[in-house]
Design a protein around this motif. Structure first.
Motif, PDB file in Angstrom:
ATOM      1  N   TYR A  52       0.777  -1.626  -0.056  1.00 35.65           N
ATOM      2  CA  TYR A  52      -0.101  -0.073  -0.166  1.00 35.65           C
ATOM      3  C   TYR A  52       0.875   1.411   0.016  1.00 35.65           C
ATOM      4  CZ  TYR A  52      -3.372  -3.448   1.170  1.00 35.65           C
ATOM      5  OH  TYR A  52      -4.179  -4.690   1.153  1.00 35.65           O
ATOM      6  N   GLU A  53       2.100   1.216  -0.339  1.00 34.96           N
ATOM      7  CA  GLU A  53       2.842   2.431  -0.470  1.00 34.96           C
ATOM      8  C   GLU A  53       4.073   2.219  -1.299  1.00 34.96           C
ATOM      9  OE1 GLU A  53       5.359   3.622   3.102  1.00 34.96           O
ATOM     10  OE2 GLU A  53       4.790   1.676   3.975  1.00 34.96           O
ATOM     11  N   ALA A  54       4.925   3.291  -1.639  1.00 33.62           N
ATOM     12  CA  ALA A  54       6.176   3.426  -2.374  1.00 33.62           C
ATOM     13  C   ALA A  54       7.125   2.270  -1.641  1.00 33.62           C
ATOM     14  CB  ALA A  54       6.814   4.626  -2.317  1.00 33.62           C
ATOM     15  N   GLY A  59      -2.218  -3.899  -8.822  1.00 33.56           N
ATOM     16  CA  GLY A  59      -3.182  -4.410  -9.156  1.00 33.56           C
ATOM     17  C   GLY A  59      -4.672  -3.952  -8.779  1.00 33.56           C
ATOM     18  N   GLY A  60      -4.712  -2.969  -7.919  1.00 35.55           N
ATOM     19  CA  GLY A  60      -5.908  -2.255  -7.473  1.00 35.55           C
ATOM     20  C   GLY A  60      -5.593  -1.003  -6.272  1.00 35.55           C
ATOM     21  N   SER A  61      -4.667  -1.300  -5.613  1.00 36.15           N
ATOM     22  CA  SER A  61      -4.705  -0.243  -4.597  1.00 36.15           C
ATOM     23  C   SER A  61      -4.070   1.022  -5.230  1.00 36.15           C
ATOM     24  CB  SER A  61      -3.759  -0.923  -3.319  1.00 36.15           C
ATOM     25  OG  SER A  61      -2.499  -1.212  -3.826  1.00 36.15           O
ATOM     26  N   ARG A 112      -2.780   6.645  -9.866  1.00 34.02           N
ATOM     27  CA  ARG A 112      -2.223   5.130 -10.028  1.00 34.02           C
ATOM     28  C   ARG A 112      -2.988   4.831 -11.522  1.00 34.02           C
ATOM     29  NH1 ARG A 112      -4.655   0.343 -10.756  1.00 34.02           N
ATOM     30  NH2 ARG A 112      -6.871   1.048 -10.599  1.00 34.02           N
ATOM     31  N   TRP A 113      -2.005   4.157 -12.257  1.00 34.44           N
ATOM     32  CA  TRP A 113      -2.442   3.558 -13.525  1.00 34.44           C
ATOM     33  C   TRP A 113      -2.610   2.215 -13.658  1.00 34.44           C
ATOM     34  CZ3 TRP A 113      -3.757   7.255 -17.116  1.00 34.44           C
ATOM     35  CH2 TRP A 113      -3.474   8.529 -16.939  1.00 34.44           C
ATOM     36  N   ASN A 114      -3.310   1.853 -14.850  1.00 32.80           N
ATOM     37  CA  ASN A 114      -3.182   0.417 -15.110  1.00 32.80           C
ATOM     38  C   ASN A 114      -2.227   0.327 -16.287  1.00 32.80           C
ATOM     39  OD1 ASN A 114      -5.694  -0.554 -13.788  1.00 32.80           O
ATOM     40  ND2 ASN A 114      -6.952   0.458 -15.270  1.00 32.80           N
ATOM     41  N   ALA A 115      -1.582  -0.996 -16.211  1.00 34.27           N
ATOM     42  CA  ALA A 115      -0.455  -1.485 -17.103  1.00 34.27           C
ATOM     43  C   ALA A 115      -0.924  -0.668 -18.587  1.00 34.27           C
ATOM     44  CB  ALA A 115      -0.245  -2.763 -16.760  1.00 34.27           C
ATOM     45  N   GLY A 116      -2.263  -0.860 -18.831  1.00 34.76           N
ATOM     46  CA  GLY A 116      -2.559  -0.526 -20.447  1.00 34.76           C
ATOM     47  C   GLY A 116      -3.009   1.046 -20.770  1.00 34.76           C
ATOM     48  N   ALA A 117      -2.633   1.836 -19.789  1.00 35.14           N
ATOM     49  CA  ALA A 117      -2.835   3.318 -20.013  1.00 35.14           C
ATOM     50  C   ALA A 117      -2.102   3.527 -21.530  1.00 35.14           C
ATOM     51  CB  ALA A 117      -2.154   3.881 -19.000  1.00 35.14           C
TER      52      ALA A 117
END
Length: 169
Positions: A98-100, A125-127, A151-156
């Motif tokens: 939940y963090e860097a 994956g979601g957080s 937060r980005w999804n891999a497919g942005a």
């Protein structure tokens, strides 16, 4: 395998600096660098992470042990030669617990970011970013301007990233 950890495409006022364990954040960072017309820098651990190191189910794995220890600062190989030239630094990473990851803490403590803008971006994956910004701010000079991270999804897509960069002003 040892990577070449240095800035690519010198001469911009924006830098995309990122840490990627599996390649997902790297692919996003490469697209973001194009979209933002930014230089690109990979934050490489001195000791690369193995699959076993990244096994979050293993309470004794390297990543788990690092995240349990707030004082942990994994060593970084290479450095940004002229951080002064950058006004805005996009800082990317996968979300761990939940963090860097702690290597991001190492990176922030290694440079003087006073008067600069920092924009966090992450993959997960979601957080989302959670309390990450609040936890990283004390590592930097108070004159740093923190712009809204995401937060980005891999497919942005590059277009989505470009629109986000433009929305930051």
């Amino acid at each position: 395998e040892k990577k070449d950890c240095r800035v690519l495409h010198m001469g911009n006022t924006r830098l995309v600096a990122y840490f990627s364990a599996s390649g997902v954040t790297r692919r996003l960072a490469e697209k973001l660098a194009k979209a933002a017309e930014a230089d690109l820098y990979e934050i490489c651990p001195e000791q690369p992470y193995t699959d076993a190191d990244l096994d979050w189910m293993d309470k004794k794995s390297r990543s788990t042990m690092e995240m349990k220890d707030e004082a942990c600062r994994p060593a970084v190989r290479g450095k940004v030669e002229d951080m002064d030239q950058y006004q805005t630094v996009f800082l990317g990473f996968p979300v761990w617990w939940y963090e860097a990851p702690r290597i991001i803490w190492t990176f922030l403590e290694a440079y003087d970011f006073s008067g600069k803008q920092i924009v966090l971006f992450c993959t997960s994956g979601g957080s989302g970013l959670g309390d990450t910004e609040k936890r990283l701010k004390p590592l930097c000079d108070p004159t740093v301007q923190w712009l809204p991270g995401k937060r980005w999804n891999a497919g942005a897509s590059e277009d989505e990233l470009k629109a986000w960069v433009e929305s930051l002003g």
